[in-house]
Design an enzyme around this catalytic site. Sequence first.
Site, short mmCIF file in Angstrom:
data_model
loop_
_atom_site.label_atom_id
_atom_site.label_comp_id
_atom_site.label_asym_id
_atom_site.label_seq_id
_atom_site.Cartn_x
_atom_site.Cartn_y
_atom_site.Cartn_z
N GLU A 1 -18.80 -32.07 -4.35
CA GLU A 1 -19.79 -31.77 -2.79
C GLU A 1 -21.46 -31.93 -2.56
O GLU A 1 -21.98 -30.78 -2.41
CB GLU A 1 -19.41 -30.35 -2.56
CG GLU A 1 -18.27 -29.69 -2.80
CD GLU A 1 -17.44 -28.29 -2.48
OE1 GLU A 1 -16.35 -28.25 -2.38
OE2 GLU A 1 -18.67 -27.55 -2.92
N CYS B 1 -48.22 -16.16 11.70
CA CYS B 1 -48.80 -14.88 11.60
C CYS B 1 -48.57 -14.57 10.07
O CYS B 1 -48.15 -13.58 9.73
CB CYS B 1 -48.62 -13.93 12.02
SG CYS B 1 -48.93 -14.09 13.78
N GLU B 2 -48.24 -15.24 9.21
CA GLU B 2 -48.23 -14.80 7.62
C GLU B 2 -49.42 -15.96 7.01
O GLU B 2 -49.76 -17.11 7.41
CB GLU B 2 -47.13 -15.36 6.70
CG GLU B 2 -45.68 -14.62 7.88
CD GLU B 2 -45.14 -13.35 7.42
OE1 GLU B 2 -46.56 -13.15 6.19
OE2 GLU B 2 -44.66 -12.33 7.86
N GLY C 1 -25.04 -29.94 -5.34
CA GLY C 1 -26.65 -29.33 -6.13
C GLY C 1 -27.43 -30.53 -6.96
O GLY C 1 -28.00 -30.52 -7.53
N TYR D 1 -30.91 -28.46 5.54
CA TYR D 1 -32.06 -26.45 5.01
C TYR D 1 -33.45 -26.05 5.75
O TYR D 1 -33.81 -25.76 5.41
CB TYR D 1 -31.92 -26.52 3.54
CG TYR D 1 -31.00 -26.22 2.72
CD1 TYR D 1 -29.54 -25.79 3.22
CD2 TYR D 1 -31.04 -27.35 1.21
CE1 TYR D 1 -28.77 -25.82 2.19
CE2 TYR D 1 -29.56 -27.52 1.29
CZ TYR D 1 -28.99 -27.11 1.19
OH TYR D 1 -27.35 -27.21 0.80
N ARG E 1 -38.50 -23.19 3.70
CA ARG E 1 -37.74 -23.07 1.82
C ARG E 1 -39.35 -22.94 1.23
O ARG E 1 -39.12 -22.67 0.09
CB ARG E 1 -37.39 -24.55 1.93
CG ARG E 1 -36.40 -25.61 2.00
CD ARG E 1 -35.01 -26.82 2.05
NE ARG E 1 -35.01 -26.19 1.08
CZ ARG E 1 -35.74 -26.95 -0.42
NH1 ARG E 1 -36.98 -28.21 0.20
NH2 ARG E 1 -35.41 -27.40 -1.58
N TYR F 1 -38.59 -20.82 -1.73
CA TYR F 1 -38.40 -21.23 -3.16
C TYR F 1 -39.67 -21.31 -3.60
O TYR F 1 -39.59 -22.42 -4.51
CB TYR F 1 -36.98 -22.58 -3.08
CG TYR F 1 -36.03 -22.05 -2.13
CD1 TYR F 1 -35.05 -21.05 -2.77
CD2 TYR F 1 -35.64 -22.60 -1.12
CE1 TYR F 1 -33.93 -20.79 -2.32
CE2 TYR F 1 -34.57 -22.21 -0.60
CZ TYR F 1 -33.28 -20.91 -0.70
OH TYR F 1 -32.42 -21.10 -0.15
#
Length: 447
Positions: free
Chosen positions: A303, A374-375, A261, A404, A343, A347
């Site tokens: 990690e 189409c958004e 993180g 990601y 993302r 987010y």
Amino acid sequence: MTLLEIFPSLRGAMTPRMDPALWPISTRHDQRGRVCIGDVALEDIADQYGTPTYVVDESDVRHRCRTYREIFPDSEIVYAGKALMIRAMAKWVSEEGLGVDVCSAGELSIALAGGVDPSRIILHGNAKTVAELRAAARAGVGRIVIDSPSEAALLASVCTGPQKVLIRVTPGIDIHGHKAVSTGIVDQKFGLPAFSEELERTVAVVNRAANLQLIGLHCHLGSQITDPEYFRTAVATMIAQMNDIRRAHNLILTELDLGGGHGIAYRPGDSQLDLTRLACVIEESLDDACIRNRFPRPEIVLEPGRAIAARAGVTLYRVQNIKTVSGGRTFVSVDGGMSDNPRVSLYGSTYDVELVNRHSNAPVREVTVAGRHCESGDEIAVGTKLPADLHVGDLLGIPCTGAYHHSMASTYNSVCRPPVIAVLGGIARPLIRRESIDDLLAREVGM
């Protein structure tokens, strides 16, 4: 039509310089003003492999791995494979002395195919299947992270030999990040609350299983952490929990996995985690907690995933059209979007954008770089500044897209997923080929 033709009043402003904190370490401009990574012009990659395309700088990945090992010489560094799990990535991080953590049979298979030593693989997940647990045990993975009492019993039933395990603990720490990536709080799907009945029951199940060896605890506070002090609290809680297990079960745990993180910058001026400061915080808090609890110092495991992969990656797009809405924004539409970068929609993530096929001395204009899907929410970068002489066919680069993006890409609107191209020493080579329409049709089995 260019932005300068739309906004002639912009003449005289200067294009800002690229922020080196966001781009791969090998980034430079050639004599023609084109952006190069790994001594390869991004324009040449786009011409050869098309767009959108993910570009990954191998030297940057290896640099990040070495930096972690230098700053944390006494800790085990394990790459969080979910950030970018392809064979080449597994090979690079393994060659740099890192382990790999995986959370599915697919990621496990890729890590093994990339040459990762099974003993240096950690299996994660809150809903591992029998098949996945069996595959991991048969492969000889070094550790399996247990998420519940029932999973502990299930793992014991499928292991044919001894298996080292960790138990995932939620220490009750809120990093005040996006709710989708805050995993240190109690009320979420991962792990077991510290000092809880459920955790005690899981420890008891593991201890009763002759083929399971509990060697430590695992926690993960969430993503994009930029304040190292959260880890001070985590270490204090986790060592106290390890001491509680010692008193209750006469068992000394020797490993504490603090997860990842570690936050990075995505746009100029963004905060990021200072790894040197993090190392100091972990050392100080570990000494303090172990002395206070009279507990022997465990080995620390970290990690990092995003912090290894993200800045090595750049996504390339071609400008397809430019238009200004009366009384509204100027939209620069490109040939990719939320299918290769979800993302932003998931987010609310933000990104920097640069013109990379040429240098421009034109003034800059605030625009929205929009995707092709189409958004109406398919917007890659809102309020970003690009040269006013930008035109259709220009090549844009989005830095910090190594983590990601490939991993979370989809085929929304039946748009084929981009290739992954590695660069190093003047050579570009494909790691993942571009998905084709034939690939999409091949999945269908009838009508």
